[in-house]
Design a protein around this motif. Structure first.
Motif, PDB file in Angstrom:
ATOM      1  N   ILE A  13       0.870  -1.168   0.000  1.00 55.38           N
ATOM      2  CA  ILE A  13       0.000   0.000   0.000  1.00 55.38           C
ATOM      3  C   ILE A  13       0.912   1.225   0.000  1.00 55.38           C
ATOM      4  O   ILE A  13       1.979   1.214   0.627  1.00 55.38           O
ATOM      5  CB  ILE A  13      -0.908  -0.020   1.248  1.00 55.38           C
ATOM      6  CG1 ILE A  13      -1.900  -1.197   1.147  1.00 55.38           C
ATOM      7  CG2 ILE A  13      -1.671   1.293   1.410  1.00 55.38           C
ATOM      8  CD1 ILE A  13      -2.712  -1.428   2.401  1.00 55.38           C
ATOM      9  N   ASN A  80      -7.534  -4.572   8.142  1.00 56.08           N
ATOM     10  CA  ASN A  80      -8.442  -3.840   7.262  1.00 56.08           C
ATOM     11  C   ASN A  80      -9.676  -3.364   8.018  1.00 56.08           C
ATOM     12  O   ASN A  80     -10.237  -2.313   7.713  1.00 56.08           O
ATOM     13  CB  ASN A  80      -8.878  -4.719   6.093  1.00 56.08           C
ATOM     14  CG  ASN A  80      -7.795  -4.870   5.039  1.00 56.08           C
ATOM     15  OD1 ASN A  80      -6.722  -4.277   5.150  1.00 56.08           O
ATOM     16  ND2 ASN A  80      -8.063  -5.661   4.021  1.00 56.08           N
ATOM     17  N   TYR A 102      -4.592   0.973   6.656  1.00 55.39           N
ATOM     18  CA  TYR A 102      -4.422   2.152   5.828  1.00 55.39           C
ATOM     19  C   TYR A 102      -4.069   3.385   6.655  1.00 55.39           C
ATOM     20  O   TYR A 102      -4.379   4.514   6.276  1.00 55.39           O
ATOM     21  CB  TYR A 102      -5.679   2.395   4.999  1.00 55.39           C
ATOM     22  CG  TYR A 102      -5.874   1.347   3.923  1.00 55.39           C
ATOM     23  CD1 TYR A 102      -5.406   1.550   2.628  1.00 55.39           C
ATOM     24  CD2 TYR A 102      -6.490   0.133   4.218  1.00 55.39           C
ATOM     25  CE1 TYR A 102      -5.560   0.572   1.646  1.00 55.39           C
ATOM     26  CE2 TYR A 102      -6.644  -0.851   3.244  1.00 55.39           C
ATOM     27  CZ  TYR A 102      -6.180  -0.623   1.965  1.00 55.39           C
ATOM     28  OH  TYR A 102      -6.324  -1.597   0.999  1.00 55.39           O
TER      29      TYR A 102
END
Length: 209
Positions: A13, A80, A102
């Motif tokens: 990511i 997640n 994230y």
């Protein structure tokens, strides 16, 4: 410290790569030795374990496998969909951090700083819940807490008290009308002066009956 991301993704990511440009990504931690070109494995390693709705037992097993194979390594779980059950399962299995997959680069580097100094990292909501639960069970005498606060400057004291309530750096900055960078500086000085490893330990130290 070498950063290894364990994930089924084909590439990192963007936040991961931005936070740790020299990091590597593997699909299974058993691939790690070949990725390190024969360097000593375990020493100075941080495994960022990316998970997606694994059951707590499965998550625990993954963490235990890494910790047992690389005993001096640190494991941070990146989820997640973070939740309290998985967080506690990961920490109980030996992980030293739990965060959203994230999370922005600045947060990832802050996580690494905390665990490098022997602290634990939890997300804001989970940290607040843990502080609330822990402070109901453990309390210090007011004289002890006042003695700790007397070691701090006025601004450090203000920051420490709010952080001990579970507030984030951003919330403390807004409340005290200072920048987040200033909050971090005061917090770092407070940790060093009081010998606190992380926000949870600070909260427990400053909690009174």
């Amino acid at each position: 410290m070498q950063d290894i991301f364990v994930s089924n993704l084909s590439e990192q990511i963007s936040h991961w790569a931005e936070a740790f440009p020299e990091s590597k990504i593997v699909k299974d931690f058993s691939q790690v030795p070949s990725k390190l070109n024969g360097a000593t494995v375990g020493d100075g390693l941080v495994f960022w374990l990316h998970v997606n709705e694994e059951k707590p037992d499965s998550l625990s097993s993954m963490v235990v496998n890494i910790v047992s194979r690389f005993q001096s390594a640190k494991v941070v779980v990146l989820a997640n969909a973070p939740n309290q059950a998985d967080c506690f399962a990961a920490l109980s299995a030996g992980a030293v951090g739990y965060a959203h997959a994230y999370s922005p680069p600045a947060m990832l580097t802050e996580i690494k700083t905390v665990i490098d100094h022997g602290g634990l990292w939890l997300g804001k909501e989970l940290l607040q819940r843990l502080i609330e639960t822990s402070t109901k069970l453990v309390g210090n005498q007011p004289a002890y807490v006042n003695g700790l606060l007397d070691q701090l400057t006025n601004r450090e004291r203000e920051v420490a008290v709010e952080v001990a309530k579970g507030l984030s750096n951003k919330e403390v900055a807004k409340l005290l009308n200072i920048t987040e960078r200033t909050v971090k500086a005061h917090l770092a000085a407070t940790f060093e002066r009081l010998g606190a490893k992380d926000r949870l330990q600070l909260a427990l130290m400053l909690n009174t009956h």
